[in-house]
Design a protein around this motif. Sequence first.
Motif, mmCIF file in Angstrom:
data_model
loop_
_atom_site.group_PDB
_atom_site.id
_atom_site.type_symbol
_atom_site.label_atom_id
_atom_site.label_comp_id
_atom_site.label_asym_id
_atom_site.label_seq_id
_atom_site.Cartn_x
_atom_site.Cartn_y
_atom_site.Cartn_z
ATOM 1 N N LEU A 1 0.828 -1.203 0.000
ATOM 2 C CA LEU A 1 0.000 0.000 0.000
ATOM 3 C C LEU A 1 0.865 1.256 0.000
ATOM 4 O O LEU A 1 0.617 2.204 -0.762
ATOM 5 C CB LEU A 1 -0.929 0.006 1.213
ATOM 6 C CG LEU A 1 -1.787 1.267 1.399
ATOM 7 C CD1 LEU A 1 -2.718 1.457 0.215
ATOM 8 C CD2 LEU A 1 -2.566 1.189 2.707
ATOM 9 N N THR B 1 2.444 1.742 -3.551
ATOM 10 C CA THR B 1 1.515 2.185 -4.592
ATOM 11 C C THR B 1 1.052 3.622 -4.332
ATOM 12 O O THR B 1 0.852 4.392 -5.278
ATOM 13 C CB THR B 1 0.297 1.245 -4.680
ATOM 14 O OG1 THR B 1 -0.288 1.078 -3.381
ATOM 15 C CG2 THR B 1 0.701 -0.117 -5.214
ATOM 16 N N ARG B 2 0.912 3.998 -3.080
ATOM 17 C CA ARG B 2 0.549 5.381 -2.779
ATOM 18 C C ARG B 2 1.689 6.327 -3.151
ATOM 19 O O ARG B 2 1.450 7.423 -3.674
ATOM 20 C CB ARG B 2 0.213 5.526 -1.289
ATOM 21 C CG ARG B 2 -1.199 5.042 -0.949
ATOM 22 C CD ARG B 2 -1.525 5.272 0.507
ATOM 23 N NE ARG B 2 -2.963 5.164 0.752
ATOM 24 C CZ ARG B 2 -3.536 5.362 1.934
ATOM 25 N NH1 ARG B 2 -2.791 5.678 2.974
ATOM 26 N NH2 ARG B 2 -4.841 5.254 2.071
ATOM 27 N N THR C 1 -4.176 3.673 -6.363
ATOM 28 C CA THR C 1 -4.794 3.353 -5.079
ATOM 29 C C THR C 1 -5.453 4.541 -4.382
ATOM 30 O O THR C 1 -6.344 4.353 -3.570
ATOM 31 C CB THR C 1 -3.754 2.721 -4.130
ATOM 32 O OG1 THR C 1 -4.390 2.269 -2.941
ATOM 33 C CG2 THR C 1 -2.671 3.708 -3.771
#
Length: 430
Positions: free
Chosen positions: A231, A234-235, A351
């Motif tokens: 996460l 991807t952020r 995301t």
Amino acid sequence: MKNLKLEESSLDQAREHVLFHHQEADGWVTFAKKERSGAWKQYHYRPEELASQMPNWLGENVYFSQNTFYKPQRRIENIRQLRALYVDVDCHQLNYDPKWVLGKLELEVFKKTLPDPNIIIFSGRGLVCIWLIDPVPYKALPLWQALQNDFCGKLEYVGADKKSIDATRVFRVAGTYNSKSGIQVDIQYRHEYRYGLRELQSEYLPELAPSQPKKPGRTAKVVHLYNVRNLHYTRLLDLVRLINLRNYHVQGHRELLCFLYRYWSYCLTDDASDSLQQMLEFNSEFKEPLKEREVIRATRSAEQAWRAKSNKQANEEAIQKGYPGAGYNLKNTTIIQWLDIQPEEQEHLRTIIDSHEKRRRKRERDKLAFRAKRGSISRGEYLEKQKDKTEDRLWQLQQAIKRHPEANNTELGKLLAVSEGYIRKLKKQL
């Protein structure tokens, strides 16, 4: 004449080291040198340039990147190929002799709790263990980082440096010198086999293979860490994409963008100094960058939050208050509001999207699948539209077939943690 022979010997060692590591590489390789004045100079080369450029990189404190970048900029979001796992063992901090430490690892660790490294770098005061891997794209970074953390943890008792396991790391080149010790960097080549990332995951981190049953006594901690790192990465990539969409005109959001970049980079690499440096480079890309002292001061709380996130007591206190844990646990809606991310911008992000964009993507997927089922578009067109989602799996399947030519579809499915039917679908695209 003697000095000339020594220089030629050093050049041969350096060239052999770099070319052995980066054979058939794709992307840019970074070379760096720390001057006596403390200045840090850095250049980037294509793989085919390495041999001819090596004479320019001899002497003291010379380093090269272990992975490659898709553009000449050593930043985590620019990773082109992940080509190695590595652990920097600062055994001099414990007053251990590097040769003694290597003997200890050969008896206690290698071929037992960790695979045998391809290369051991004797860096002048410590040693670096390098495991070469079949190159994988940037999307594999969370899994790669999970393995890095695991390998480093298993060597912590002999002085493994937790701050030296990020994907942009550089290490010393054979034949050059460590100015602190005056010792020439030496290399031990152990074998040429390149490990598969999924192969290592299956052997050393089976918790990350969801199709495999949990072993008694295992917890979901590693899986959780892997998902969280995924996460964060991807952020972080979404931030880079967002400023690109805005043509680097981000006045009004500069401090917040840098704060988020610094925080997520910390969480991904666990390296405060490297994350700070990468955030400064991120800031420098803005049309109107913030001044260095200003941006460091404005994003200092990112480091404080990261340290709290790594603190057991702070996490327990946060959980008691009803939070998932210490640190910043930001919702997408909050980030979207803070950065004023428009619906048309969200279409290009991975995301940081709201519920409307999620539903829109689901409708698109369902519509595409329905058309494919009815035959209104060809199977080839359908697969082409799904290329981004399947390219990594195709690559993994090719590597699995290469390593296990006798394996059937069921066995290949277990290796890749997917179903046998999915393996058959992938094979049609090879």
